[in-house]
Design a protein around this motif. Structure first.
Motif, mmCIF file in Angstrom:
data_model
loop_
_atom_site.group_PDB
_atom_site.id
_atom_site.type_symbol
_atom_site.label_atom_id
_atom_site.label_comp_id
_atom_site.label_asym_id
_atom_site.label_seq_id
_atom_site.Cartn_x
_atom_site.Cartn_y
_atom_site.Cartn_z
ATOM 1 N N ALA A 136 0.847 -1.201 0.000
ATOM 2 C CA ALA A 136 0.000 0.000 0.000
ATOM 3 C C ALA A 136 0.874 1.241 0.000
ATOM 4 O O ALA A 136 1.938 1.285 0.630
ATOM 5 N N GLY A 137 0.403 2.260 -0.697
ATOM 6 C CA GLY A 137 1.171 3.491 -0.831
ATOM 7 C C GLY A 137 0.487 4.675 -0.187
ATOM 8 O O GLY A 137 -0.224 4.546 0.818
ATOM 9 N N ASP A 138 0.650 5.821 -0.812
ATOM 10 C CA ASP A 138 0.141 7.076 -0.259
ATOM 11 C C ASP A 138 -1.375 7.206 -0.330
ATOM 12 O O ASP A 138 -1.927 8.176 0.166
ATOM 13 N N GLU A 139 -2.062 6.241 -0.948
ATOM 14 C CA GLU A 139 -3.526 6.293 -0.994
ATOM 15 C C GLU A 139 -4.134 6.001 0.379
ATOM 16 O O GLU A 139 -5.317 6.217 0.578
ATOM 17 N N VAL A 140 -3.325 5.506 1.308
ATOM 18 C CA VAL A 140 -3.769 5.276 2.680
ATOM 19 C C VAL A 140 -2.884 6.082 3.618
ATOM 20 O O VAL A 140 -1.784 6.499 3.252
ATOM 21 N N SER A 141 -3.344 6.280 4.827
ATOM 22 C CA SER A 141 -2.572 7.073 5.782
ATOM 23 C C SER A 141 -1.350 6.303 6.278
ATOM 24 O O SER A 141 -1.314 5.067 6.242
ATOM 25 N N ALA A 142 -0.380 7.043 6.764
ATOM 26 C CA ALA A 142 0.814 6.422 7.342
ATOM 27 C C ALA A 142 0.428 5.544 8.531
ATOM 28 O O ALA A 142 1.009 4.471 8.742
ATOM 29 N N THR A 143 -0.567 5.977 9.306
ATOM 30 C CA THR A 143 -1.038 5.184 10.445
ATOM 31 C C THR A 143 -1.590 3.856 9.973
ATOM 32 O O THR A 143 -1.285 2.803 10.530
#
Length: 184
Positions: free
Chosen positions: A63-70
């Motif tokens: 998963a990349g930047d489409e989801v939050s770092a958290t």
């Protein structure tokens, strides 16, 4: 003792996926993403049915930047438990098959110190948890959508259960989070 709770998106007509298995119909604005971040920070493990586990194991490790770092961090580090009749590849980091007696395995996990455990995905897994008598709470995110068909949330045989509404939250998207404790 920590609890096992179901947290799942559902359409107003009771479906968790479209007929093709798509779950992208659900509402996921920033307010909801913040809710998911806080939820992931509040738990010590996740339970998935086989289909959901396999789908998510194929997505989250890359998963990349489409989801939050958290979300990226917690989906990687949290223990993930597979509720399935058969073992499956559990190569996804920190994944574990619950074994031949998932009720016993989950009961033992619930007795350990720590925070609650979330059952995030799988209609069959939700029914199995109810049938096994190990589910303590249901958190439904009711989305303002009618799908007209697909995968029903509670499709299958299980014992009758009484629920008590213990919380609700209205998202600006129109979705409602309804929290019910199983009382019997």
């Amino acid at each position: 003792m920590r609890r096992l709770f179901l947290h799942i998106n559902v359409s107003l007509d009771g479906y968790i996926a479209t007929p093709s298995g798509d779950i992208d119909w659900r509402f996921a604005d920033q307010e909801f993403q913040d809710h998911i971040d806080a939820l992931l920070e509040s738990i010590d493990g996740m339970v998935f049915g086989r289909t959901a586990f396999e789908q998510l194991a194929g997505y989250w490790p890359t998963a990349g930047d489409e989801v939050s770092a958290t979300q990226r961090r917690r989906m990687h580090e949290l223990p993930k438990y597979l509720l399935s009749h058969e073992p499956a590849g559990v190569e996804w980091h920190n994944s574990h098959w619950l074994g031949d007696d998932p009720a016993k395995a989950l009961s033992e996990l619930k007795r350990q110190d720590g925070r609650d455990i979330a059952l995030f995905a799988g209609g069959q897994a939700a029914v199995s948890a109810i049938r096994l008598g190990i589910l303590d709470q249901v958190r439904l995110v009711v989305n303002p959508a009618l799908l007209g068909g697909g995968t029903r949330l509670f499709d299958g045989a299980y014992s009758e259960a009484d629920l008590k509404l213990t919380g609700s939250h209205h998202f600006t998207s129109g979705a409602l989070l309804l929290t019910y404790d199983l009382t019997g």
